[in-house]
Design a protein around this motif. Structure first.
Motif, PDB file in Angstrom:
ATOM      1  N   TYR A 208       5.334   7.060   2.426  1.00 39.01           N
ATOM      2  CA  TYR A 208       6.523   7.842   2.071  1.00 39.01           C
ATOM      3  C   TYR A 208       7.153   8.493   3.306  1.00 39.01           C
ATOM      4  N   ASP A 209       6.304   9.053   4.152  1.00 43.59           N
ATOM      5  CA  ASP A 209       6.838   9.734   5.347  1.00 43.59           C
ATOM      6  C   ASP A 209       7.561   8.751   6.272  1.00 43.59           C
TER       7      ASP A 209
ATOM      8  N   GLU B  47       9.592   9.640  -2.765  1.00 45.05           N
ATOM      9  CA  GLU B  47       8.517   9.664  -3.771  1.00 45.05           C
ATOM     10  C   GLU B  47       9.085   9.520  -5.181  1.00 45.05           C
ATOM     11  N   ARG B  48      10.190  10.240  -5.453  1.00 45.87           N
ATOM     12  CA  ARG B  48      10.781  10.164  -6.795  1.00 45.87           C
ATOM     13  C   ARG B  48      11.259   8.749  -7.107  1.00 45.87           C
TER      14      ARG B  48
ATOM     15  N   GLU C 155       0.843  -1.187   0.000  1.00 44.47           N
ATOM     16  CA  GLU C 155       0.000   0.000   0.000  1.00 44.47           C
ATOM     17  C   GLU C 155       0.884   1.243   0.000  1.00 44.47           C
ATOM     18  N   ILE C 156       0.856   1.974  -1.115  1.00 35.65           N
ATOM     19  CA  ILE C 156       1.715   3.154  -1.266  1.00 35.65           C
ATOM     20  C   ILE C 156       0.851   4.391  -1.105  1.00 35.65           C
ATOM     21  N   ASN C 157       1.147   5.179  -0.076  1.00 36.42           N
ATOM     22  CA  ASN C 157       0.427   6.431   0.145  1.00 36.42           C
ATOM     23  C   ASN C 157       1.390   7.423   0.791  1.00 36.42           C
TER      24      ASN C 157
ATOM     25  N   SER D  60      14.858  12.282   2.371  1.00 35.50           N
ATOM     26  CA  SER D  60      13.732  13.215   2.353  1.00 35.50           C
ATOM     27  C   SER D  60      12.517  12.546   1.715  1.00 35.50           C
ATOM     28  N   THR D  61      11.344  13.060   2.038  1.00 40.59           N
ATOM     29  CA  THR D  61      10.102  12.491   1.490  1.00 40.59           C
ATOM     30  C   THR D  61      10.063  12.618  -0.032  1.00 40.59           C
TER      31      THR D  61
END
Length: 399
Positions: free
Chosen positions: A351-352, A366-367, A345-347, A361-362
């Motif tokens: 990421y945080d 994400e990148r 589950e990616i949300n 870093s967030t």
């Protein structure tokens, strides 16, 4: 076994026997270690003093336990006699000794080094005499009382160091004996205190800083026994004298099973012959009968080589899509095992959490996930895209 080999072995054994015989017949060196044990006959033992005191009209009793335990019996009265090169009492034990003295008893402390708590209690300091002329450090000894003073001082005829007491002028104490390092004159011209007396409650404390003067060596030299007679004249003979065996540098008991063997010259050399014979047997018999042990090489880990081979096959086929998929799968497994984070589950919360635990870093997290999703959706991946993915994963792990 060849004839030359037998002759060489016989000569070696004869040489060892000859060297052992020479060593066994050498005179033993004099043991100058400071023992002060009542059973030791060495120069710095106290067998002569102890045996002479037993022959006198004195109730001499031996104490083999610590003073703290011995003085538990409040009915004990008399003189506690301590003689060693060093006397170190902890605070509870010293307090019990001085409390016992304060009830009207006597403590006789003879040592070169006294514990600091004892010196502080009696307001004393110590220093070591240094020869001002020449290098001789043989001490003269004498008493101050005219009735006990000798016309000629007594000499400890051996180079040693001499500690003396320093008494503040404002503290009156009975100075009983003095010392001085030997000079051209056979008199004490610059006396230093080595024997004193102080009162503690109803009792008396004596301190003497030259235990070597009570040793076998000193007592058997010239008329030095007279000095000890005059020092011990201060002992109250009407009460028992408790000779301390506990605070002794020398051992008064057997501490090793080999003590009897090593303390007897014939048994000691018999023991050495057994060891030498055992070594010779191991050297010569062991070489002849010992079989060679083959060296078994451990199995090598071929996992890395296998991985390199498979990777080479993918590169040769230019199947960059498969390589990228496997790198992504391995990386996701790394994230799950390293950070205990589910990757199904990616949300934003995912990421945080990954960013906080990996110290990235967030935005970087994400990148990276967006890059992996993009490559997974593509039917083919170029070499440049594969390199980009590898650099991004490496940068993530370095943090």
């Amino acid at each position: 076994m060849s004839k030359a080999y037998k002759i060489s072995l016989a000569l070696l054994v004869l040489l060892l026997v000859f060297l052992t015989w020479l060593e066994a017949n050498e005179p033993q060196e004099v043991n100058w270690s400071p023992s002060y044990a009542a059973l030791d006959k060495i120069p710095l033992g106290t067998k002569v003093l102890f045996e002479n005191l037993k022959q006198q009209d004195i109730d001499l009793q031996e104490v083999n336990i610590p003073p703290y335990k011995f003085l538990n019996d409040s009915t004990i009265t008399g003189t506690y006699f301590f003689l060693n090169n060093s006397l170190g009492f902890d605070d509870p034990e010293l307090k019990r000794i001085l409390a016992w003295v304060a009830r009207g008893n006597t403590a006789f402390f003879i040592a070169e080094n006294f514990s600091q708590n004892l010196l502080d209690t009696l307001n004393l300091k110590m220093e070591t005499l240094v020869p001002k002329k020449g290098i001789s450090s043989k001490p003269f000894l004498n008493l101050k009382d005219p009735a006990l003073e000798s016309n000629r001082p007594f000499l400890f005829d051996k180079e040693t160091y001499q500690d003396v007491f320093i008494i503040p002028d404002s503290l009156p104490k009975d100075v009983l004996g003095v010392t001085q390092l030997q000079q051209d004159s056979a008199k004490i011209t610059a006396p230093k205190i080595n024997f004193l007396r102080d009162t503690v409650g109803k009792g008396m404390v004596y301190l003497h800083s030259t235990p070597k003067a009570f040793s076998n060596y000193f007592l058997l030299q010239d008329n030095n026994a007279e000095y000890i007679e005059r020092v011990l004249a201060y002992l109250p003979t009407q009460q028992p004298v408790f000779w301390d065996h506990y605070y002794k540098t020398g051992k008064s008991f057997y501490t090793s099973p080999l003590f009897v063997i090593l303390n007897s010259k014939p048994l000691r050399w018999a023991y050495y012959f057994v060891i030498i014979g055992s070594l010779l047997f191991i050297i010569f018999e062991g070489k002849r009968k010992q079989r060679s042990i083959p060296v078994i090489k451990p199995l090598q880990n071929q996992t890395l080589d296998f991985t390199r081979t498979i990777a080479g096959l993918y590169l040769d086929r230019a199947d960059y899509k498969s390589i990228a998929s496997k790198k992504i799968a391995l990386f996701l497994e790394y994230v799950r095992s390293q950070y205990r984070v589910a990757t199904n589950e990616i949300n934003q919360g995912f990421y945080d959490r990954v960013a906080a635990m990996s110290e990235n870093s967030t935005k970087e997290v994400e990148r990276l996930w967006q890059l992996m999703e993009r490559l997974e959706k593509k039917n083919s991946v170029s070499k440049e895209e594969l390199l980009e993915l590898n650099k991004a994963i490496s940068a993530f792990k370095k943090k």
